[in-house]
Design a protein around this motif. Sequence first.
Motif, PDB file in Angstrom:
ATOM      1  N   VAL A   1      45.541  36.907  36.629  1.00 18.83           N
ATOM      2  CA  VAL A   1      45.230  37.553  35.342  1.00 18.83           C
ATOM      3  C   VAL A   1      44.968  39.052  35.480  1.00 18.83           C
ATOM      4  O   VAL A   1      44.521  39.690  34.527  1.00 18.83           O
ATOM      5  N   GLY A   2      45.234  39.605  36.661  1.00 16.98           N
ATOM      6  CA  GLY A   2      45.156  41.051  36.826  1.00 16.98           C
ATOM      7  C   GLY A   2      43.766  41.620  36.980  1.00 16.98           C
ATOM      8  O   GLY A   2      43.467  42.707  36.472  1.00 16.98           O
ATOM      9  N   VAL A   3      42.893  40.929  37.688  1.00 15.97           N
ATOM     10  CA  VAL A   3      41.540  41.422  37.953  1.00 15.97           C
ATOM     11  C   VAL A   3      41.476  41.941  39.379  1.00 15.97           C
ATOM     12  O   VAL A   3      41.956  41.285  40.316  1.00 15.97           O
ATOM     13  N   ASP A   4      40.874  43.112  39.566  1.00 14.86           N
ATOM     14  CA  ASP A   4      40.727  43.719  40.891  1.00 14.86           C
ATOM     15  C   ASP A   4      39.836  42.845  41.773  1.00 14.86           C
ATOM     16  O   ASP A   4      38.670  42.607  41.447  1.00 14.86           O
ATOM     17  N   LEU A   5      40.365  42.384  42.906  1.00 13.89           N
ATOM     18  CA  LEU A   5      39.607  41.500  43.797  1.00 13.89           C
ATOM     19  C   LEU A   5      38.350  42.168  44.341  1.00 13.89           C
ATOM     20  O   LEU A   5      37.370  41.487  44.665  1.00 13.89           O
ATOM     21  N   GLN A   6      38.349  43.491  44.429  1.00 14.44           N
ATOM     22  CA  GLN A   6      37.192  44.198  44.980  1.00 14.44           C
ATOM     23  C   GLN A   6      35.970  44.121  44.054  1.00 14.44           C
ATOM     24  O   GLN A   6      34.855  44.433  44.473  1.00 14.44           O
ATOM     25  N   LEU A   7      36.196  43.702  42.814  1.00 12.32           N
ATOM     26  CA  LEU A   7      35.073  43.564  41.877  1.00 12.32           C
ATOM     27  C   LEU A   7      34.341  42.234  42.032  1.00 12.32           C
ATOM     28  O   LEU A   7      33.234  42.073  41.515  1.00 12.32           O
ATOM     29  N   LEU A   8      34.943  41.273  42.728  1.00  8.74           N
ATOM     30  CA  LEU A   8      34.377  39.925  42.833  1.00  8.74           C
ATOM     31  C   LEU A   8      33.491  39.814  44.067  1.00  8.74           C
ATOM     32  O   LEU A   8      33.841  39.188  45.066  1.00  8.74           O
ATOM     33  N   THR A   9      32.320  40.412  43.992  1.00  7.15           N
ATOM     34  CA  THR A   9      31.438  40.467  45.161  1.00  7.15           C
ATOM     35  C   THR A   9      30.119  39.735  44.976  1.00  7.15           C
ATOM     36  O   THR A   9      29.355  39.578  45.920  1.00  7.15           O
ATOM     37  N   HIS A  10      29.832  39.280  43.744  1.00 10.03           N
ATOM     38  CA  HIS A  10      28.566  38.578  43.503  1.00 10.03           C
ATOM     39  C   HIS A  10      28.828  37.081  43.610  1.00 10.03           C
ATOM     40  O   HIS A  10      29.109  36.400  42.621  1.00 10.03           O
ATOM     41  N   LEU A  11      28.731  36.547  44.811  1.00  8.66           N
ATOM     42  CA  LEU A  11      29.122  35.164  45.069  1.00  8.66           C
ATOM     43  C   LEU A  11      27.940  34.202  45.100  1.00  8.66           C
ATOM     44  O   LEU A  11      28.111  33.026  45.405  1.00  8.66           O
TER      45      LEU A  11
ATOM     46  N   TYR B   1      44.301  31.323  28.525  1.00  7.19           N
ATOM     47  CA  TYR B   1      43.943  31.216  29.939  1.00  7.19           C
ATOM     48  C   TYR B   1      43.377  32.538  30.456  1.00  7.19           C
ATOM     49  O   TYR B   1      42.364  32.557  31.165  1.00  7.19           O
ATOM     50  N   THR B   2      44.005  33.638  30.084  1.00  2.20           N
ATOM     51  CA  THR B   2      43.551  34.952  30.555  1.00  2.20           C
ATOM     52  C   THR B   2      42.137  35.243  30.064  1.00  2.20           C
ATOM     53  O   THR B   2      41.284  35.725  30.817  1.00  2.20           O
ATOM     54  N   LEU B   3      41.874  34.936  28.801  1.00  2.00           N
ATOM     55  CA  LEU B   3      40.556  35.179  28.216  1.00  2.00           C
ATOM     56  C   LEU B   3      39.481  34.347  28.904  1.00  2.00           C
ATOM     57  O   LEU B   3      38.421  34.861  29.297  1.00  2.00           O
ATOM     58  N   VAL B   4      39.749  33.056  29.061  1.00  6.08           N
ATOM     59  CA  VAL B   4      38.780  32.158  29.704  1.00  6.08           C
ATOM     60  C   VAL B   4      38.567  32.560  31.158  1.00  6.08           C
ATOM     61  O   VAL B   4      37.426  32.574  31.654  1.00  6.08           O
ATOM     62  N   ALA B   5      39.657  32.890  31.851  1.00  6.96           N
ATOM     63  CA  ALA B   5      39.563  33.244  33.270  1.00  6.96           C
ATOM     64  C   ALA B   5      38.745  34.513  33.489  1.00  6.96           C
ATOM     65  O   ALA B   5      37.859  34.560  34.349  1.00  6.96           O
ATOM     66  N   LYS B   6      39.001  35.542  32.700  1.00  6.53           N
ATOM     67  CA  LYS B   6      38.275  36.803  32.876  1.00  6.53           C
ATOM     68  C   LYS B   6      36.792  36.645  32.548  1.00  6.53           C
ATOM     69  O   LYS B   6      35.939  37.227  33.223  1.00  6.53           O
TER      70      LYS B   6
ATOM     71  N   TYR C   1      30.854  44.352  36.361  1.00 11.13           N
ATOM     72  CA  TYR C   1      31.458  43.164  35.733  1.00 11.13           C
ATOM     73  C   TYR C   1      32.163  43.487  34.419  1.00 11.13           C
ATOM     74  O   TYR C   1      33.094  42.783  34.013  1.00 11.13           O
ATOM     75  N   LYS C   2      31.753  44.580  33.744  1.00 13.64           N
ATOM     76  CA  LYS C   2      32.402  44.939  32.484  1.00 13.64           C
ATOM     77  C   LYS C   2      33.857  45.349  32.698  1.00 13.64           C
ATOM     78  O   LYS C   2      34.671  45.297  31.762  1.00 13.64           O
ATOM     79  N   GLN C   3      34.202  45.758  33.926  1.00 14.80           N
ATOM     80  CA  GLN C   3      35.600  46.060  34.215  1.00 14.80           C
ATOM     81  C   GLN C   3      36.439  44.786  34.291  1.00 14.80           C
ATOM     82  O   GLN C   3      37.656  44.833  34.164  1.00 14.80           O
ATOM     83  N   ILE C   4      35.784  43.655  34.505  1.00 12.65           N
ATOM     84  CA  ILE C   4      36.503  42.382  34.572  1.00 12.65           C
ATOM     85  C   ILE C   4      36.710  41.823  33.174  1.00 12.65           C
ATOM     86  O   ILE C   4      37.806  41.411  32.810  1.00 12.65           O
TER      87      ILE C   4
ATOM     88  N   ARG D   1      35.941  43.439  25.961  1.00 11.47           N
ATOM     89  CA  ARG D   1      36.894  43.603  24.877  1.00 11.47           C
ATOM     90  C   ARG D   1      36.716  44.997  24.270  1.00 11.47           C
ATOM     91  O   ARG D   1      35.606  45.438  24.014  1.00 11.47           O
ATOM     92  N   GLY D   2      37.822  45.668  24.055  1.00 16.44           N
ATOM     93  CA  GLY D   2      37.759  47.018  23.513  1.00 16.44           C
ATOM     94  C   GLY D   2      37.528  48.036  24.617  1.00 16.44           C
ATOM     95  O   GLY D   2      37.646  47.748  25.805  1.00 16.44           O
ATOM     96  N   LYS D   3      37.172  49.256  24.223  1.00 11.77           N
ATOM     97  CA  LYS D   3      36.971  50.324  25.186  1.00 11.77           C
ATOM     98  C   LYS D   3      35.612  50.191  25.857  1.00 11.77           C
ATOM     99  O   LYS D   3      34.626  49.817  25.236  1.00 11.77           O
ATOM    100  N   LEU D   4      35.581  50.509  27.132  1.00  8.99           N
ATOM    101  CA  LEU D   4      34.305  50.528  27.841  1.00  8.99           C
ATOM    102  C   LEU D   4      33.454  51.685  27.339  1.00  8.99           C
ATOM    103  O   LEU D   4      33.982  52.713  26.891  1.00  8.99           O
ATOM    104  N   PRO D   5      32.118  51.545  27.381  1.00 12.24           N
ATOM    105  CA  PRO D   5      31.249  52.663  26.954  1.00 12.24           C
ATOM    106  C   PRO D   5      31.579  53.925  27.747  1.00 12.24           C
ATOM    107  O   PRO D   5      31.733  53.869  28.975  1.00 12.24           O
ATOM    108  N   GLN D   6      31.734  55.013  27.035  1.00 15.03           N
ATOM    109  CA  GLN D   6      32.090  56.259  27.711  1.00 15.03           C
ATOM    110  C   GLN D   6      30.851  56.926  28.322  1.00 15.03           C
ATOM    111  O   GLN D   6      29.744  56.809  27.798  1.00 15.03           O
ATOM    112  N   VAL D   7      31.066  57.588  29.442  1.00 12.71           N
ATOM    113  CA  VAL D   7      29.990  58.353  30.059  1.00 12.71           C
ATOM    114  C   VAL D   7      29.797  59.605  29.219  1.00 12.71           C
ATOM    115  O   VAL D   7      30.639  60.506  29.207  1.00 12.71           O
TER     116      VAL D   7
END
Length: 499
Positions: free
Chosen positions: A370-380, A426-431, A468-471, A474-480
Amino acid sequence: MQKGKANNVYDYLILTEKKTEYDAFVTALGGETGTFNGHTFIQAHSQGHLLELDEPENMVMPALKEKYHVWDLKNLPWDLNDFNWHKVVKKDNKTGKPAAYAVNLLKNIKKASQQARAIVIATDTDETTGEGELLAWEIINYIGWRGPVYREYHDDESSEAIRRAMADLHDVSDPQKDGWFVKGTVRQRWDFGSMPLTRAATFLVRDAGYYTRSINEGRLKSVMLSAIFQRLNAIKNYVKRPYYEVRFQDQHKHVFARKIDKNNDELIKKVHHENEAMAKEEQHQYQSPVGITIDGQKTVYQAPHTFTDLTKIDAILSHKGYTSKMIQDTYQLLYQNYHYLSYPRSDDKTVTEAQFAELVQNSKKIASLVGVDLQLLTHLAPRKGLVEQSATHGANRPGSVVPNSLDDLRKPFNTKKQQDCAIDIYTLVAKAALAILGEDYEYQHITAHLTDYPEFQCSFNQPVKYNYKQIYHRGKLPQVGAPLGQQATSFIYSGANSK
């Protein structure tokens, strides 16, 4: 209980709710009959409710039959003490006769029970409604069973969960001490008791000169219709009342305003002016620009707070033109026939430790899909509030089988819209599920006030790490945003009472 099988007598008859659940138990236990945990078993299944409450006039004394048969306001409300709660085999909607499938299944279950020393209820574990328990006990009572009854509580339909549950049976031989059965019975009778609302509504609408079929009311519909009616009236009677208010803003558009207590009419009148001239008159009382004082700046960590569910999926995907029925049917097929997704109509907000472990094990393959960066999956490690020791079905999540590609999700469906719907679900549930494997969202919470006018306050969040919000977001992420300025300038804000 005596162990083993003799003369084709089994220790247990395992009764499941539907064919798909039956198939899962057959797979988990190694066959339609066999031995598990030192006990022999035979299996049988229902197909949802095989029995239903009889017609109202057939559940009362003969002298009351006319009262409960005729649709007349003078016969309402019903006295539920008049009913004996007799149940009959579920009827065919077209013929009004007992449905053939229900008759045959009841015969099969009764025949299998004659070969068993005990029945194990293995219907859906509906803790919230008790529906699975009610369904099973209807059958058990109908076939005249008088032996022991046990209950297994499977978390989901994976083989591991089923075997774990079958190794920990609970004696529920007294249905009145089976809490889920009591809950299911109360819910069913409550629904039955709401039927007079349907009769009353239908009678009144017809009496007003409208041709209509039954106006269905009930436990939820009546409350929903009432809420909608009240809201429509409020909208209809809404009168817009503009107001003008003095506020301050720094060069980075951070706004300073006074906090308004909706119950403090005196403060509201002081702050919300009826016209712009009055607001400008107040504005002249303040020096502008004015200095800013920072009150606090703290780092906040926000963990992912929930999985998605069928209602959210429907709401999110409806804008793509998918109907609720298409979404539900598509999800059901991906779950039932392929195990690509978990049980769809789950009320659970958490998963079990075993379900979490399965998600971790499959996470890399799902993320790549589903196109999620594997480096974000660190909280196991399991998160409290999301991973618990038990659950009914577990929250909506990817199933035990991971597709080899998104194209695998297209194969069960004929039209492109159905295929796209399957991939989107599937993409929605998976993310949403993978998000619980991301680190906490980190931000700075900043509060400040105007140095000379401390009642004018400002607070905002400054993102630091999205994690986790990068995973799943919905919509745009909060801007800095920009930092606070050193001074703020007054302006007139125009608003109105909320509709």
